[in-house]
Structures are given as C-alpha cells and as structure tokens.
Design an enzyme around this catalytic site. Structure first.
Site, PDB file in Angstrom:
ATOM      1  NE  ARG A  82       9.835  51.420  63.227  1.00 30.15           N
ATOM      2  CZ  ARG A  82      10.517  52.552  63.134  1.00 30.15           C
ATOM      3  NH1 ARG A  82      11.796  52.581  63.467  1.00 30.15           N
ATOM      4  NH2 ARG A  82       9.947  53.656  62.706  1.00 30.15           N
ATOM      5  CE  LYS A 184       7.356  55.683  65.261  1.00 26.05           C
ATOM      6  NZ  LYS A 184       7.972  56.503  66.282  1.00 26.05           N
ATOM      7  CD  GLU A 220      14.744  54.474  71.831  1.00 25.64           C
ATOM      8  OE1 GLU A 220      14.798  54.976  70.701  1.00 25.64           O
ATOM      9  OE2 GLU A 220      13.978  53.544  72.121  1.00 25.64           O
TER      10      GLU A 220
HETATM   11  N1  PLP Z   1      13.288  55.951  68.844  1.00 17.66           N
HETATM   12  C1  PLP Z   1      12.041  56.295  69.147  1.00 17.66           C
HETATM   13  C2  PLP Z   1      11.556  56.041  70.527  1.00 17.66           C
HETATM   14  C3  PLP Z   1      11.209  56.868  68.161  1.00 17.66           C
HETATM   15  O1  PLP Z   1       9.966  57.227  68.449  1.00 17.66           O
HETATM   16  C4  PLP Z   1      11.723  57.090  66.876  1.00 17.66           C
HETATM   17  C5  PLP Z   1      10.876  57.670  65.837  1.00 17.66           C
HETATM   18  O2  PLP Z   1      10.347  57.016  65.021  1.00 17.66           O
HETATM   19  C6  PLP Z   1      13.040  56.722  66.606  1.00 17.66           C
HETATM   20  C7  PLP Z   1      13.786  56.152  67.614  1.00 17.66           C
HETATM   21  C8  PLP Z   1      13.620  56.914  65.257  1.00 17.66           C
HETATM   22  O3  PLP Z   1      13.178  55.934  64.363  1.00 17.66           O
HETATM   23  P1  PLP Z   1      13.120  56.200  62.817  1.00 17.66           P
HETATM   24  O4  PLP Z   1      14.493  56.582  62.401  1.00 17.66           O
HETATM   25  O5  PLP Z   1      12.708  54.894  62.235  1.00 17.66           O
HETATM   26  O6  PLP Z   1      12.141  57.280  62.602  1.00 17.66           O
HETATM   27  C1  COI Z   2       9.419  59.938  64.305  1.00 15.84           C
HETATM   28  O1  COI Z   2      10.584  60.302  64.255  1.00 15.84           O
HETATM   29  O2  COI Z   2       8.760  59.628  63.311  1.00 15.84           O
HETATM   30  C2  COI Z   2       8.746  59.827  65.574  1.00 15.84           C
HETATM   31  O3  COI Z   2       7.795  59.121  65.625  1.00 15.84           O
HETATM   32  C3  COI Z   2       9.275  60.574  66.718  1.00 15.84           C
HETATM   33  C4  COI Z   2       8.227  61.303  67.494  1.00 15.84           C
HETATM   34  C5  COI Z   2       7.523  62.361  66.708  1.00 15.84           C
HETATM   35  C6  COI Z   2       7.299  60.353  68.179  1.00 15.84           C
END
Ligand code: PLP
Ligand code: COI
Length: 341
Positions: A82, A184, A220
């Site tokens: 990612r 991200k 989201e």
């Molecule tokens: N959506 C957003 C906007 C996020 O910042 C995050 C955090 O990483 C997620 C979703 C969840 O992603 P992940 O499960 O890969 O941490």
């Molecule tokens: C995560 O879940 O790792 C995130 O980045 C969410 C937030 C702390 C930005």
C-alpha cells in the site's frame, strides 16, 4: 530482554519516544543502505517539499506479543504494497517492499522492550513514513526523500475501549472522486482535522463521511473503514474507489467468510439503508474493531439494536477471531503473521 517500566494497562493512543528508529535516504536516484539511529528529531531545510506542499505518506501497523511470548506483526507485506501505491500517486520513489518489511522487523526488534506484554491490552504501534526532504518552491515533486520507521506503545484508539461510540454524518468531504482518498497521504488527514475537531465539539466520537459526488453512499471515517452486520448476519462493507483499502477490513472479510462461515458483501452501501443494519463497527489498525452504537444525521438518530453498552454479538465474534489470530490463540491463514522474535 527486560521490558520497560510502563503502565501498559492504562496507556492511551499517544506518542511515546522509544529507543531506536530506522532511517533510509533517497538521493541521486537511489536509496542508501539505511540504519537504526537514536535521534528522534529531524533537521531539514525550511523549503523542504514536505513542509511546503505536504509530500508525505505513511503506514500504520502493530507488533503484538503472542500467548506463547513471541513478538509478531500482522501482514506487513500489505502495508509495504500500500505504501508503494501511495508513493506512486504522490510522485515519490517506492521504498522496495522487501526492505520495508525488513525495516519494520529491525525497528521492532530494536525496541522489543517496548512491545507490551500479552494480555495487557496494549500493542506496539509501528509508523513507517516517507517525505520529500530537499528544497522545493515551484510546485513539483522533491528529488530527495527520507523513509523512516518509528514505534510507540499504544492502548485503545477510542477512550472507552470496546464501548460503542457515537458518530455523526459529516458536512465535510474527505476525498474527491479521482483524488487521493485511496492512499495513505498526510494531506487526507490534514483536511480531516477541522471535521474531527467539529465532530468532537458537537459531542461525537468520529465522522461518517459520505461519497462526495452524490452524498448518498457511506465511505469511511477519518481513520477506519466500516463494517455492517445485517439482521440475517451477513457482513457488508462499502466498496469505493475513494476509501483507504484497510488491511484490517480485508482480513475481517476473510475471517468472516472462512472462519465463521458468514456471507460477506463488498458493495455500495447507501446511507438510507444504514438504519436497517443490526450492528456497525469501525475497523483499522488503530481502531481494531470499534463498535458504533449510534449514527446521528443532523439531529436524526440511528440507534443500532446492539445498543450503547457492548459490542453486538457478530462484531464480538469477528473481534475475538481477528485478535485471536493476531495474538496467536487461533491459527492464522498462511503468511498473515510475520514472526519477529
Ligand atoms: N481508513 C483510513 C482513512 C485510515 O487512516 C486507516 C488506518 O490505517 C484505515 C482506514 C484502516 O486501515 P488498516 O486496517 O490498514 O489500518
Ligand atoms: C491506523 O489505523 O494505523 C491509522 O493510521 C489510523 C489513524 C491513527 C490515522
């Protein structure tokens, strides 16, 4: 190895400086060998690309102590992939994916004394990130970059832990069609700050963002994807090109289908149907699975039957199975767990 003297049970989701961090530099078209260093501070030019035009991307994952005392991380290869996608979208060089995983492993190993013990409720949050370093004044990508990884022990992202939260439908948009919502990038979070401060000021824990093109579909929150449970126990998650493809959500959908035998659907989720779901949760690395008890849309309340006291039964099962896999209580699918030590 002796653990640090930290009140693991009571830490929140905050930054605590740990001993070592990983740094690699990109210059003249190539990455250097990288190293672990002691200094948590960064010195850079006043005109650095990151400072002027926000050329910065990041990742988030966690290290866990398993029931049998090993330190592991969860699917770091997906974070590496990612981050490569994020880098390409912001015209940054890709930090090689195998090196990303090695850097995560090295950084966690070097900070093993900060990995919270099994059963404490805390974990070690790992933050890989990359930014443009050299002076940039015309709008263009930087030529020099730094890739870093630091770690910090964390507790629950939402204060109440597993207690259901209340969220509001945001008047602000998070991501534009064909924009950067699927990567991200720091810029997605900068523009969400006013929205989250506003939500908090109005007494809500988080925002529910709708799709900015039609404002009819659920996207989201600022830091997590949604999962919903239908009254007949189907797991539904929004499909959208403008949300972050959460690794936690993808893992939950797999677990729901293959471990719990539930039907799963990734599809458009219209806001109008939210009132018909039995359970709602936020999922992400930081959020794990946080139950949502109530959604408020400009004064109109949607209260899920699971209530405000505890997680709904299906969310609870998903939570137990996912965290069971992460903490080594339940056998993981192949390649989901990277053992660090
Ligand atoms: N959506 C957003 C906007 C996020 O910042 C995050 C955090 O990483 C997620 C979703 C969840 O992603 P992940 O499960 O890969 O941490
Ligand atoms: C995560 O879940 O790792 C995130 O980045 C969410 C937030 C702390 C930005």
């Amino acid at each position: 190895m002796e653990k640090k003297n930290i009140d693991w049970e009571n830490i929140g989701f905050g930054y605590m400086e740990t001993d070592k961090r990983y740094v690699a530099n990109y210059k003249d078209g190539k990455w250097d060998g990288g190293a672990l260093i002691d200094d948590a501070n960064i010195t850079m030019n006043e005109c650095a690309g990151v400072l002027q035009y926000a050329q910065t991307i990041f990742e988030g994952l966690k290290a866990y102590t398993t029931e049998d005392g090993r330190i592991v991380t969860f699917r770091p290869d997906l974070n590496a992939a990612r981050m490569a996608d994020s880098a390409k979208r912001l015209e940054m060089p890709v930090f090689p994916e195998e090196r990303f995983v090695e850097a995560v492993v090295e950084t966690v190993k070097a900070n093993a004394a900060y990995v919270p013990p099994y059963g404490s409720g805390a974990t070690l949050y790992i933050r890989p990130y990359m930014f443009g370093m050299n002076p940039v004044i015309g709008v263009k990508p930087a030529d020099e970059y730094q890739f870093r990884v630091f770690t910090t022990p964390v507790g629950p992202y939402f204060k109440g832990g597993a207690k259901p939260i209340t969220i509001c439908v945001s008047d602000f948009d998070r991501a534009a069609p064909h924009g950067t919502g699927h990567i991200k990038a720091g810029l997605n979070y900068a523009m969400s700050l006013h929205a989250i401060v506003t939500a908090h000021a109005n007494g809500f824990d988080e925002n529910m963002y709708l799709d900015s093109a039609t404002r009819t579909k659920v996207e989201e929150t600022g830091g997590a994807n949604f999962i919903f449970v239908t009254k007949d126990n189907k797991i539904v998650t929004p499909h959208s090109e403008t949300i972050l493809p959460s690794i936690t959500r993808r893992s939950i959908m797999y677990v729901a289908e293959h471990y719990l035998g539930l039907e799963v659907e990734e599809r458009d989720v219209y806001f109008d149907e939210v009132k018909d779901f039995a359970e709602c949760g936020l999922c992400g690395t930081a959020a794990v699975i946080s139950p949502v008890g109530k959604v408020v849309d400009h004064g109109e309340e949607i209260c899920f039957p699971s209530g405000m006291e505890k997680m709904g039964p299906v969310t609870q099962k998903l939570y137990e199975t996912l965290t069971g896999i992460q903490m080594g209580r339940i056998k993981a699918p192949e390649d989901w767990i990277k053992v660090i030590g």
